[in-house]
Write a protein that holds these residues in place. Structure first.
Motif, PDB file in Angstrom:
ATOM      1  N   LYS A 285      48.611   8.966  55.039  1.00 46.91           N
ATOM      2  CA  LYS A 285      47.626   9.462  54.020  1.00 46.91           C
ATOM      3  C   LYS A 285      46.347   8.621  54.019  1.00 46.91           C
ATOM      4  O   LYS A 285      45.867   8.408  53.103  1.00 46.91           O
TER       5      LYS A 285
ATOM      6  N   LEU B 159      43.348   8.926  51.848  1.00 47.16           N
ATOM      7  CA  LEU B 159      43.531  10.494  51.393  1.00 47.16           C
ATOM      8  C   LEU B 159      44.547  10.596  50.316  1.00 47.16           C
ATOM      9  O   LEU B 159      44.977  11.613  50.019  1.00 47.16           O
ATOM     10  N   ARG B 160      45.167   9.521  49.704  1.00 46.23           N
ATOM     11  CA  ARG B 160      46.136   9.680  48.761  1.00 46.23           C
ATOM     12  C   ARG B 160      45.460  10.066  47.412  1.00 46.23           C
ATOM     13  O   ARG B 160      44.440  10.244  47.236  1.00 46.23           O
ATOM     14  N   VAL B 161      46.391  10.584  46.716  1.00 47.07           N
ATOM     15  CA  VAL B 161      46.023  11.307  45.215  1.00 47.07           C
ATOM     16  C   VAL B 161      45.611  10.015  44.198  1.00 47.07           C
ATOM     17  O   VAL B 161      46.498   9.117  44.284  1.00 47.07           O
ATOM     18  N   ARG B 162      44.453  10.357  43.791  1.00 47.35           N
ATOM     19  CA  ARG B 162      44.093   9.036  42.753  1.00 47.35           C
ATOM     20  C   ARG B 162      43.842   9.591  41.165  1.00 47.35           C
ATOM     21  O   ARG B 162      43.530  10.785  41.252  1.00 47.35           O
TER      22      ARG B 162
ATOM     23  N   TRP C  83      42.562  13.541  41.566  1.00 46.67           N
ATOM     24  CA  TRP C  83      41.748  14.116  42.551  1.00 46.67           C
ATOM     25  C   TRP C  83      42.115  13.309  43.825  1.00 46.67           C
ATOM     26  O   TRP C  83      42.720  12.321  44.112  1.00 46.67           O
ATOM     27  N   GLU C  84      41.670  13.866  45.031  1.00 42.72           N
ATOM     28  CA  GLU C  84      41.816  13.488  46.567  1.00 42.72           C
ATOM     29  C   GLU C  84      40.818  13.867  47.342  1.00 42.72           C
ATOM     30  O   GLU C  84      40.274  14.949  47.257  1.00 42.72           O
TER      31      GLU C  84
END
Length: 287
Positions: free
Chosen positions: A64, A98-101, A126-127
């Motif tokens: 990711k 590219l991880r979900v944050r 978001w990502e």
């Protein structure tokens, strides 16, 4: 607008083997030419140095994660393949997660649609979906997400009333699903240019500002009492109507207008009173 283009980087393990063999071969060639100095000696040294420089092209890509490659300021592409990779050693390799944050805004003090000061906060999930836009379209995409999310939240708060006092179609407190969807669209429109995808956004804190909280609480209590009284009166009127209709249909007793008015008055007092009614025995007559 610069958009992402994915490039394939050679496997790093394979390149280690190739570079190791090339380094030994270049070193052996350079050493063999040192016995009899000639132009080939310089060539051997240059080859040895070039192979040594190629070692700096090795880099790793975590799951990711994307690596944005630039050659002297020019965008070359993005590597998404995970593991040990190799690319031109002169490339700059910028990692982009590219991880979900999650982003949780601070408590913002704004005025709602009716001008009432309220406190509101939100959580945005978001990502990054386009590494080129995230790196090159904005100066700092993480800071951009935080500022634009709070700006979108302020704009949303001024577009809706806090509560459904005036029979508004949608209010901040009464319609959480619709408000979350509206906030998501608002934030997405602002962050789309930065290569960011908004997965979810929702209100995490909503309250009246302290200076009007007590007044609004009394207003809510008054409205609740009025609504309850309205339901009680509606039910009482229905019961009185049902009682008069039943008496008339069964021909139990015939009531004139004055007796009906007295009966309606007594029934409404009994049904709408907060306390138990005290029976009074009438020994006289209405006439």
């Amino acid at each position: 607008m610069i958009q992402e283009k994915e490039i394939k980087a050679p496997n790093g393990i394979m390149m280690i083997v190739v570079l190791f063999i090339a380094q030994i071969a270049a070193g052996a060639f350079a050493v063999s030419t040192l016995k009899v100095p000639s132009p080939m000696t310089l060539v051997g040294v240059i080859l040895f140095g070039l192979v040594f420089i190629c070692w700096f092209g090795l880099f790793k890509v975590n799951p990711k994660e994307g690596r944005v490659l630039q050659l002297f300021g020019k965008y070359a592409g993005t590597v998404h393949s995970t593991g040990l990779r190799w690319a031109n050693p002169f490339y700059t390799k910028m990692p982009v997660s590219l991880r979900v944050r999650n982003f949780e805004s601070s408590k913002l003090k704004v005025n709602d649609k009716n001008g009432n000061p309220i406190e509101i906060a939100a959580v945005v999930v978001w990502e990054v979906i386009d590494t080129a836009e995230a790196v090159f379209q904005v100066d700092d995409y993480e800071d951009f997400v935080s500022i634009q999310s709070e700006a979108a939240l302020r704009n949303l708060a001024t577009s809706y009333a806090y509560d459904n006092h005036e029979n508004e179609a949608i209010s901040l407190r009464s319609n959480p699903v619709e408000i979350s969807e509206a906030l998501k669209q608002e934030v997405q429109e602002r962050l789309e240019k930065a290569g960011v995808n908004v997965i979810e956004s929702r209100i995490s804190h909503l309250a009246y500002a302290p200076e009007i909280a007590n007044a609004m609480l009394r207003r809510q209590q008054a409205m609740a009492i009025i609504a309850a009284r309205k339901k009680v009166v509606e039910g009482a009127v229905g019961m009185v109507e049902m009682a008069l209709t039943s008496l008339s249909e069964r021909d139990i007793v015939e009531l004139d207008s004055e007796r009906k008015a007295a009966m309606v008055s007594n029934l409404l007092v009994v049904l709408c009173s907060d306390e138990a009614a005290q029976p009074v025995v009438n020994t006289g007559s209405l006439y």
